[in-house]
Scaffold this motif. Structure first.
Motif, PDB file in Angstrom:
ATOM      1  N   TYR A  16       0.809  -1.212   0.000  1.00 10.71           N
ATOM      2  CA  TYR A  16       0.000   0.000   0.000  1.00 10.71           C
ATOM      3  C   TYR A  16       0.848   1.271   0.000  1.00 10.71           C
ATOM      4  O   TYR A  16       0.393   2.324   0.445  1.00 10.71           O
ATOM      5  CB  TYR A  16      -0.921  -0.003   1.224  1.00 10.71           C
ATOM      6  CG  TYR A  16      -1.965  -1.096   1.167  1.00 10.71           C
ATOM      7  CD1 TYR A  16      -2.990  -1.061   0.230  1.00 10.71           C
ATOM      8  CD2 TYR A  16      -1.908  -2.186   2.046  1.00 10.71           C
ATOM      9  CE1 TYR A  16      -3.946  -2.063   0.171  1.00 10.71           C
ATOM     10  CE2 TYR A  16      -2.861  -3.195   1.986  1.00 10.71           C
ATOM     11  CZ  TYR A  16      -3.874  -3.125   1.052  1.00 10.71           C
ATOM     12  OH  TYR A  16      -4.813  -4.139   0.995  1.00 10.71           O
ATOM     13  N   ASN A  18       1.546   3.314  -2.236  1.00  2.81           N
ATOM     14  CA  ASN A  18       0.962   4.428  -2.987  1.00  2.81           C
ATOM     15  C   ASN A  18      -0.545   4.591  -2.732  1.00  2.81           C
ATOM     16  O   ASN A  18      -1.244   5.223  -3.515  1.00  2.81           O
ATOM     17  CB  ASN A  18       1.201   4.234  -4.496  1.00  2.81           C
ATOM     18  CG  ASN A  18       2.659   4.427  -4.858  1.00  2.81           C
ATOM     19  OD1 ASN A  18       3.325   5.336  -4.347  1.00  2.81           O
ATOM     20  ND2 ASN A  18       3.171   3.572  -5.732  1.00  2.81           N
ATOM     21  N   ARG A  19      -1.031   4.025  -1.637  1.00  2.00           N
ATOM     22  CA  ARG A  19      -2.454   4.125  -1.301  1.00  2.00           C
ATOM     23  C   ARG A  19      -2.662   5.254  -0.297  1.00  2.00           C
ATOM     24  O   ARG A  19      -1.962   5.338   0.713  1.00  2.00           O
ATOM     25  CB  ARG A  19      -2.937   2.792  -0.720  1.00  2.00           C
ATOM     26  CG  ARG A  19      -4.414   2.740  -0.341  1.00  2.00           C
ATOM     27  CD  ARG A  19      -5.336   2.670  -1.535  1.00  2.00           C
ATOM     28  NE  ARG A  19      -5.114   1.493  -2.355  1.00  2.00           N
ATOM     29  CZ  ARG A  19      -5.733   0.323  -2.199  1.00  2.00           C
ATOM     30  NH1 ARG A  19      -6.608   0.175  -1.219  1.00  2.00           N
ATOM     31  NH2 ARG A  19      -5.498  -0.672  -3.030  1.00  2.00           N
ATOM     32  N   ILE A  48     -10.197   4.117  -5.452  1.00  4.89           N
ATOM     33  CA  ILE A  48     -10.430   2.692  -5.185  1.00  4.89           C
ATOM     34  C   ILE A  48     -11.745   2.483  -4.446  1.00  4.89           C
ATOM     35  O   ILE A  48     -12.477   1.534  -4.687  1.00  4.89           O
ATOM     36  CB  ILE A  48      -9.274   2.100  -4.347  1.00  4.89           C
ATOM     37  CG1 ILE A  48      -7.926   2.369  -5.023  1.00  4.89           C
ATOM     38  CG2 ILE A  48      -9.480   0.611  -4.105  1.00  4.89           C
ATOM     39  CD1 ILE A  48      -7.783   1.749  -6.398  1.00  4.89           C
ATOM     40  N   GLU A  69      -5.295   5.432  -5.183  1.00  6.29           N
ATOM     41  CA  GLU A  69      -3.909   5.079  -5.518  1.00  6.29           C
ATOM     42  C   GLU A  69      -3.287   6.234  -6.302  1.00  6.29           C
ATOM     43  O   GLU A  69      -3.928   6.811  -7.197  1.00  6.29           O
ATOM     44  CB  GLU A  69      -3.870   3.812  -6.376  1.00  6.29           C
ATOM     45  CG  GLU A  69      -4.189   2.537  -5.638  1.00  6.29           C
ATOM     46  CD  GLU A  69      -2.981   1.945  -4.917  1.00  6.29           C
ATOM     47  OE1 GLU A  69      -1.854   2.376  -5.220  1.00  6.29           O
ATOM     48  OE2 GLU A  69      -3.181   1.070  -4.062  1.00  6.29           O
ATOM     49  N   GLU A  71       0.779   7.298  -7.836  1.00  8.64           N
ATOM     50  CA  GLU A  71       2.205   7.009  -7.943  1.00  8.64           C
ATOM     51  C   GLU A  71       3.019   8.020  -7.128  1.00  8.64           C
ATOM     52  O   GLU A  71       2.706   9.207  -7.097  1.00  8.64           O
ATOM     53  CB  GLU A  71       2.648   7.060  -9.415  1.00  8.64           C
ATOM     54  CG  GLU A  71       2.106   5.922 -10.263  1.00  8.64           C
ATOM     55  CD  GLU A  71       2.599   4.557  -9.815  1.00  8.64           C
ATOM     56  OE1 GLU A  71       3.798   4.468  -9.431  1.00  8.64           O
ATOM     57  OE2 GLU A  71       1.803   3.604  -9.827  1.00  8.64           O
ATOM     58  N   ARG A  99      -1.610   8.544   4.524  1.00 11.05           N
ATOM     59  CA  ARG A  99      -1.025   7.467   3.725  1.00 11.05           C
ATOM     60  C   ARG A  99      -1.273   6.148   4.439  1.00 11.05           C
ATOM     61  O   ARG A  99      -0.984   6.019   5.631  1.00 11.05           O
ATOM     62  CB  ARG A  99       0.477   7.686   3.534  1.00 11.05           C
ATOM     63  CG  ARG A  99       0.821   8.874   2.641  1.00 11.05           C
ATOM     64  CD  ARG A  99       2.315   9.134   2.628  1.00 11.05           C
ATOM     65  NE  ARG A  99       3.044   7.909   2.351  1.00 11.05           N
ATOM     66  CZ  ARG A  99       4.155   7.527   2.991  1.00 11.05           C
ATOM     67  NH1 ARG A  99       4.651   8.277   3.957  1.00 11.05           N
ATOM     68  NH2 ARG A  99       4.761   6.411   2.670  1.00 11.05           N
TER      69      ARG A  99
END
Length: 300
Positions: A16, A18-19, A48, A69, A71, A99
Motif C-alpha cells: 500500500y 501508494n495508497r 479505489i 492510488e 504514484e 497514507r
C-alpha cells in the motif's frame, strides 16, 4: 520491529505504498464530489473506494471518505495537500490526507483485566490490526509477562486518584517521546483528567462494559443483574471530559436471562468487549471514523 509482525508489516507497507485516504466533512452543497474527484483525477489518482453521507441534503453536513492510488504518493503528499487547500476553502471543509502505509503509533493502557488487551495483541500479531504498537502502560504488573512475550515495551506506573496528575505527567511525556497517535484504554480502570484528554482530542478510545447510555460508571454488570436486564452489551467510544459520554464508535449486545448471575454477565460481557473494542480500534486505524458534534460517522 517485532519478530511476530515484521514480515507482515513490511509486506503491508509495500503493498500500500501508494495508497492514500482523504476524509472530508463540510456543509452540504452541490459540486463537492465533482470537485474532489476532478482534483484527484488531475493529479493522476485512481479512486479505489468512496463512501459518503449527508445529514440533510438541504443545509446539512456532508461527509466523505475516499481511498485512492497515486504514484509516488509519499513524495507528492505535501504538494497534494497544498494544492487541495483552495478547494477546501471554497467548500469550508475540515479534511485530512493520510497514507495507508504510514502506520499509526499506538499505545495501550490496561489495568488488571487482560481480555481486551489479549484480543488486541492477537489481532496485531496476526496482521489484522495494522498499527505500530509502541508500548503498553499499566497501573498493575499483571500484564507484564504477556506483553513482553510479544516483544512490546511494558511500563508499570502505579496510579490512583491521589497521585493522578503526577502519574499523568509521566504518561504524557512518554506518549510525546514515542510520538503516539492513538491511545487505547483496554479496561484501564482510571479516570483521565481534562488535561490528559485535551492533549489527545479524539485519539483516546475506551471500552465501557455496558451498552451506553445505560449503567454509566463503575460495576455495570452488577447493576445490570440487579435490574434484571435481558440484554447486556459493551460500548467503545472516544474519551471526553464527561465520563462515558464521548462519541460512540461501536456497540454490541447479547441476550441473557433469569438464570444468569452477575458473574455470568461479566463472562458474557468480556466476549462482547473484546470484539467491540477491536472493531472500533480497527476502524479508527483505517480512518473510517469522522466525529461530528457528539456522534460519529463510521464508514465501515
Amino acid at each position: 520491529m517485532n519478530a511476530f509482525t515484521g514480515t507482515s508489516v513490511e509486506s503491508y507497507k509495500q503493498r500500500y505504498i501508494n495508497r492514500g485516504r482523504l476524509l472530508i466533512s463540510c456543509p452540504d452543497q452541490q459540486g463537492i464530489v465533482a470537485s474532489v474527484s476532478k482534483f484527484l483525477y488531475d493529479h493522476g489518482a485512481n479512486i479505489i473506494e468512496s463512501n459518503q453521507y449527508s445529514t440533510n441534503p438541504s443545509g446539512g453536513t456532508f461527509f466523505i471518505r475516499i481511498e485512492f492510488e497515486m504514484e509516488e504518493l509519499a513524495e507528492r503528499k505535501a504538494t497534494l495537500e497544498k494544492e487541495f487547500r483552495p478547494i477546501a476553502s471554497v467548500f469550508n471543509m475540515e479534511w485530512k490526507f493520510t497514507r495507508v502505509s504510514e502506520l499509526k503509533r499506538t499505545a495501550v493502557f490496561v489495568s488488571k483485566e487482560l481480555h481486551c488487551l489479549l484480543e488486541l495483541l492477537w489481532e496485531w500479531q496476526s496482521g489484522e490490526l495494522m498499527c505500530d504498537l509502541a508500548l503498553v502502560i499499566s497501573n498493575h504488573e499483571e500484564a507484564r509477562s504477556v506483553v513482553e512475550s510479544f516483544g512490546i515495551p511494558f511500563y508499570y506506573l502505579p496510579a490512583s486518584k491521589d497521585i493522578r496528575e503526577e502519574v499523568e505527567k509521566k504518561q504524557l511525556a512518554m506518549l510525546q517521546k514515542e510520538e503516539i497517535d492513538v491511545i487505547i484504554l483496554a479496561r484501564y480502570m482510571q479516570i483521565l483528567t481534562p488535561n490528559f484528554v485535551r492533549a489527545h482530542p479524539y485519539q483516546i478510545i475506551n471500552i465501557h462494559h455496558s451498552f451506553l447510555p445505560a449503567f454509566v460508571g463503575a460495576k455495570p454488570y452488577h447493576r445490570a443483574y440487579e435490574r434484571g436486564v435481558k440484554l447486556i452489551g459493551a460500548t467503545s467510544h472516544y474519551v471526553t471530559d464527561d465520563l462515558d459520554e464521548g462519541p460512540i464508535i461501536e456497540q454490541d449486545i447479547e441476550r441473557v436471562d433469569h438464570r444468569n448471575q452477575a458473574e455470568d454477565l461479566k463472562k458474557i460481557g468480556r466476549s462482547i468487549e473484546r470484539r467491540v473494542l477491536n472493531n472500533a480500534v480497527k476502524w479508527h486505524l483505517e480512518d473510517r471514523v469522522i466525529v461530528h458534534e457528539n456522534r460519529t460517522i463510521v464508514f465501515n
